[in-house]
Motif scaffolding. Structure first.
Motif, PDB file in Angstrom:
ATOM      1  N   LEU A 132      -1.552  -5.994 -10.830  1.00  0.00           N
ATOM      2  CA  LEU A 132      -0.594  -4.972 -11.239  1.00  0.00           C
ATOM      3  C   LEU A 132      -1.084  -4.346 -12.538  1.00  0.00           C
ATOM      4  N   PRO A 133      -1.452  -3.052 -12.524  1.00  0.00           N
ATOM      5  CA  PRO A 133      -1.969  -2.420 -13.738  1.00  0.00           C
ATOM      6  C   PRO A 133      -0.886  -2.177 -14.777  1.00  0.00           C
ATOM      7  N   ASP A 134      -1.272  -2.204 -16.048  1.00  0.00           N
ATOM      8  CA  ASP A 134      -0.364  -1.846 -17.131  1.00  0.00           C
ATOM      9  C   ASP A 134      -0.835  -0.537 -17.748  1.00  0.00           C
ATOM     10  N   ARG A 135       0.095   0.390 -17.958  1.00  0.00           N
ATOM     11  CA  ARG A 135      -0.198   1.725 -18.484  1.00  0.00           C
ATOM     12  C   ARG A 135       0.376   1.885 -19.889  1.00  0.00           C
ATOM     13  N   PRO A 136       0.025   2.984 -20.584  1.00  0.00           N
ATOM     14  CA  PRO A 136       0.609   3.228 -21.909  1.00  0.00           C
ATOM     15  C   PRO A 136       2.129   3.259 -21.845  1.00  0.00           C
ATOM     16  N   ALA A 144       0.819  -1.214   0.000  1.00  0.00           N
ATOM     17  CA  ALA A 144       0.000   0.000   0.000  1.00  0.00           C
ATOM     18  C   ALA A 144       0.853   1.265   0.000  1.00  0.00           C
ATOM     19  N   ARG A 145       2.072   1.195   0.531  1.00  0.00           N
ATOM     20  CA  ARG A 145       2.983   2.341   0.567  1.00  0.00           C
ATOM     21  C   ARG A 145       3.829   2.462  -0.705  1.00  0.00           C
ATOM     22  N   SER A 146       3.916   1.389  -1.464  1.00  0.00           N
ATOM     23  CA  SER A 146       4.900   1.330  -2.547  1.00  0.00           C
ATOM     24  C   SER A 146       4.398   1.996  -3.826  1.00  0.00           C
ATOM     25  N   PRO A 147       5.178   2.964  -4.372  1.00  0.00           N
ATOM     26  CA  PRO A 147       4.857   3.562  -5.669  1.00  0.00           C
ATOM     27  C   PRO A 147       5.677   2.962  -6.809  1.00  0.00           C
ATOM     28  N   GLY A 189       5.640   1.960 -12.098  1.00  0.00           N
ATOM     29  CA  GLY A 189       5.421   2.953 -11.062  1.00  0.00           C
ATOM     30  C   GLY A 189       4.124   3.714 -11.240  1.00  0.00           C
ATOM     31  N   ASP A 190       3.553   4.130 -10.130  1.00  0.00           N
ATOM     32  CA  ASP A 190       2.290   4.867 -10.076  1.00  0.00           C
ATOM     33  C   ASP A 190       2.175   5.424  -8.657  1.00  0.00           C
TER      34      ASP A 190
END
Length: 204
Positions: free
Chosen positions: A77-81, A39-42, A61-62
């Protein structure tokens, strides 16, 4: 294999047995401490391999907590552009074993999670992983097999977070310059402009 290549037995003989603490800390689930760390990790490093064993490591990262814990044995784990190489996703599609290394700025400890992943395009899941109103393109749903904290020695040795250890990025060539030096026909200045524009407009 070279004549001096070590076997697994040779390596164990060189290093001896791990301490009971190191050996027994591995858990098969995400306990409260692991959930709080995630929860803390970006920032997380994702390790994958293709069907032939060729490996890849990718940074993700997010905002903190972007990796969603779905249960004590499951996370997303989301994937972004990105650059559309899809190295990690292509690997998971052919071979599901993955490794995750969670990092928290200012923390010298890290969290390691190993498991098996699948690619999800579930609209509800992707919407729940949205940033700035934009859902994830896909998500890696990881079935957790091993969870454990990793000690701080690497971060202590590297002094990664120490202010006086920070280096001046301007002393190193720009990304556009590096690519131009490595790829024929690329204009460094134009590449830097395109990279900067991509950072400003296509993070999500």
């Amino acid at each position: 294999m070279s004549e001096d290549a070590l076997t697994p037995v040779d390596v164990r003989d060189c290093y001896g047995e791990p301490s009971v603490l190191a050996r027994d800390k591995v858990m098969p689930r995400l306990d409260g401490h692991a959930r709080a760390f995630i929860a803390r990790s970006p920032f997380v490093v994702l390790g994958t391999a293709d069907a032939d064993g060729r490996q890849d490591v990718s940074p993700r990262g997010d905002p903190p907590g972007f990796v969603r814990v779905l249960g004590e044995r499951t996370l997303a784990l989301p994937d972004r552009p990105g650059n559309r190489r899809i190295d990690s996703l292509a690997n998971v599609a052919s071979q599901p074993n993955v490794a995750l290394l969670f990092i928290v700025p200012g923390f010298d400890d890290t969290l390691r999670v190993n498991g098996r992943a699948r690619i999800s395009r579930d609209p509800d899941l992707l919407a729940s992983l949205a940033v700035d109103g934009k859902p994830a393109l896909s998500a890696l749903v990881v079935e957790v097999e091993e969870v454990f904290m990793h000690c701080a020695k690497a971060f202590i040795r590297s002094r990664l977070w120490k202010p006086d250890a920070q280096q001046n990025r301007r002393e190193f060539p720009s990304l556009g310059r590096i690519i131009a030096d490595q790829v024929a026909g690329v204009d460094a200045a134009a590449a830097d402009v395109a990279i900067d524009e991509n950072y400003r407009t296509e993070l999500y």
